[in-house]
Write a protein that holds these residues in place. Structure first.
Motif, PDB file in Angstrom:
ATOM      1  N   GLY A 174       0.833  -1.017  -0.050  1.00  0.00           N
ATOM      2  CA  GLY A 174      -0.023   0.151   0.092  1.00  0.00           C
ATOM      3  C   GLY A 174       0.772   1.237  -0.007  1.00  0.00           C
ATOM      4  N   VAL A 175       2.225   1.095  -0.052  1.00  0.00           N
ATOM      5  CA  VAL A 175       3.023   2.481   0.100  1.00  0.00           C
ATOM      6  C   VAL A 175       3.989   2.257  -1.126  1.00  0.00           C
ATOM      7  CG1 VAL A 175       4.738   3.463   1.295  1.00  0.00           C
ATOM      8  CG2 VAL A 175       2.938   2.333   2.638  1.00  0.00           C
ATOM      9  N   ALA A 176       3.999   3.280  -1.879  1.00  0.00           N
ATOM     10  CA  ALA A 176       4.991   3.557  -2.937  1.00  0.00           C
ATOM     11  C   ALA A 176       6.340   3.863  -2.420  1.00  0.00           C
ATOM     12  CB  ALA A 176       4.541   4.631  -3.961  1.00  0.00           C
ATOM     13  N   CYS A 177       7.163   2.964  -2.509  1.00  0.00           N
ATOM     14  CA  CYS A 177       8.503   2.803  -1.858  1.00  0.00           C
ATOM     15  C   CYS A 177       9.711   3.373  -2.887  1.00  0.00           C
ATOM     16  CB  CYS A 177       8.950   1.603  -1.160  1.00  0.00           C
ATOM     17  SG  CYS A 177       7.809   0.950  -0.094  1.00  0.00           S
ATOM     18  N   LEU A 178      10.090   4.511  -2.529  1.00  0.00           N
ATOM     19  CA  LEU A 178      11.411   5.034  -3.138  1.00  0.00           C
ATOM     20  C   LEU A 178      12.482   4.795  -2.395  1.00  0.00           C
ATOM     21  CD1 LEU A 178       9.706   8.206  -4.870  1.00  0.00           C
ATOM     22  CD2 LEU A 178       9.884   5.967  -6.021  1.00  0.00           C
TER      23      LEU A 178
END
Length: 312
Positions: A174-178
């Protein structure tokens, strides 16, 4: 029978004594809990430690198998050149819950525009103040350790568009990880609300300087419950004056307590909270300490071991 030294400030002892004894006994550890002056340093097996107590020189503790910190942040501890023993940091379920609650509360406060309603209790019906839905609001969490990951998951569960950034790649549902320096500008560009939960390292000091504050969307809100050194204070005050940053809620500072004359206190768009976002709770932290001692006694690796090269 292991000798365990409670090498934290004296004021903490009454809160920890009963919980530590109970948690050690629950794990079958028959140990002597000591305080400074009650045991010879060369006979100590473990130190339960927080800065500000009687111990500042670790050299005499030649038998100590580990220094078990009561703090999540360890930058003040690893700077001590006499500390050569393995060091663990505190990853406390109660501390994590407290941080998630603080972050969630202040994100919702900013998202819902609660301050505008509180300031407008004057009989005027301001029904034009309508927030977007959470799924329309971008929140970026810088730092995806135990605290940052937990906060990011909670915000994602509330349907915010959550971006997480960390020095090394992470994956969170659920989290866009960069990750990495090259992707930091993209993470900042999505941050209508920015949450700072990075550790203090040489790479993170003054991370949010004028250049990076300018990468945020105009009118962004900043929440800093991480480390005071993450923000260039002069740059933040300048960004608040131009409206580049609309509001900042700050829980941590370079000097604590924050001096009464500091401009943050009087600034109309700064909220100061007195380092209360995440407090170590003795009732749960004692279990973390006892578990690590039990693991070491059983020949298992210590949990939450600090990598001194990385600084956390």
């Amino acid at each position: 029978m292991p000798e365990i030294l409670f090498a934290a400030p004296d004021r903490l002892w009454p809160a920890y004594e009963e919980h530590l004894a109970r948690e050690l006994a629950a794990r079958g550890i028959d140990a002597r809990l000591r305080r400074p002056g009650e045991v010879a340093p060369e006979t100590v097996d473990y130190l339960i430690y927080a800065p500000g107590g009687a111990v500042s020189d670790f050299t005499p503790f030649v038998r100590a198998r580990a220094v078990l910190s009561l703090w999540a942040g360890v930058e003040r501890i690893i700077a001590n050149p006499t500390l050569t023993q393995p060091l663990t940091r505190m990853v406390d379920p109660g501390l994590t819950e407290g941080m998630v609650e603080w972050v969630t509360g202040h994100v919702l406060r900013a998202h819902l525009g609660i301050d505008a309603h509180l300031a407008g209790q004057d009989g005027v019906w301001r029904n034009g103040i309508v927030p977007p839905l959470a799924r329309e609001r971008g929140v970026t969490v810088l730092g995806l350790g135990a605290l940052g990951s937990a906060a990011a998951r909670m915000l994602a569960a509330l349907n915010f568009r959550v971006t997480g950034w960390s020095a090394r790649p992470k994956a969170i549902d659920g989290v866009a990880c960069l990750a990495g320096p090259a992707q930091l500008p993209a993470a900042l560009a999505r941050a209508e609300i920015l949450v700072l939960l990075l550790p203090q390292t040489p790479e993170t000091v003054d991370l949010m300087d004028a250049r990076r504050l300018a990468m945020l969307p105009k009118g962004a809100v900043i929440l800093n419950p991480g480390r005071g050194s993450l923000i260039d204070e002069a740059a933040l005050l300048a960004a608040l004056e131009t409206g580049q940053v609309a509001q900042a809620t700050l829980d941590v500072f370079r000097t604590e307590p924050l001096p009464p004359e500091h401009p943050f206190w009087a600034h109309p768009r700064v909220t100061v909270t007195p380092h209360v976002a995440a407090e170590t709770r003795p009732v749960s932290a004692a279990g973390v300490i006892a578990e690590n001692i039990a693991r070491d006694r059983a020949g298992l690796p210590l949990l939450h071991l600090v990598d001194r090269a990385r600084g956390y």
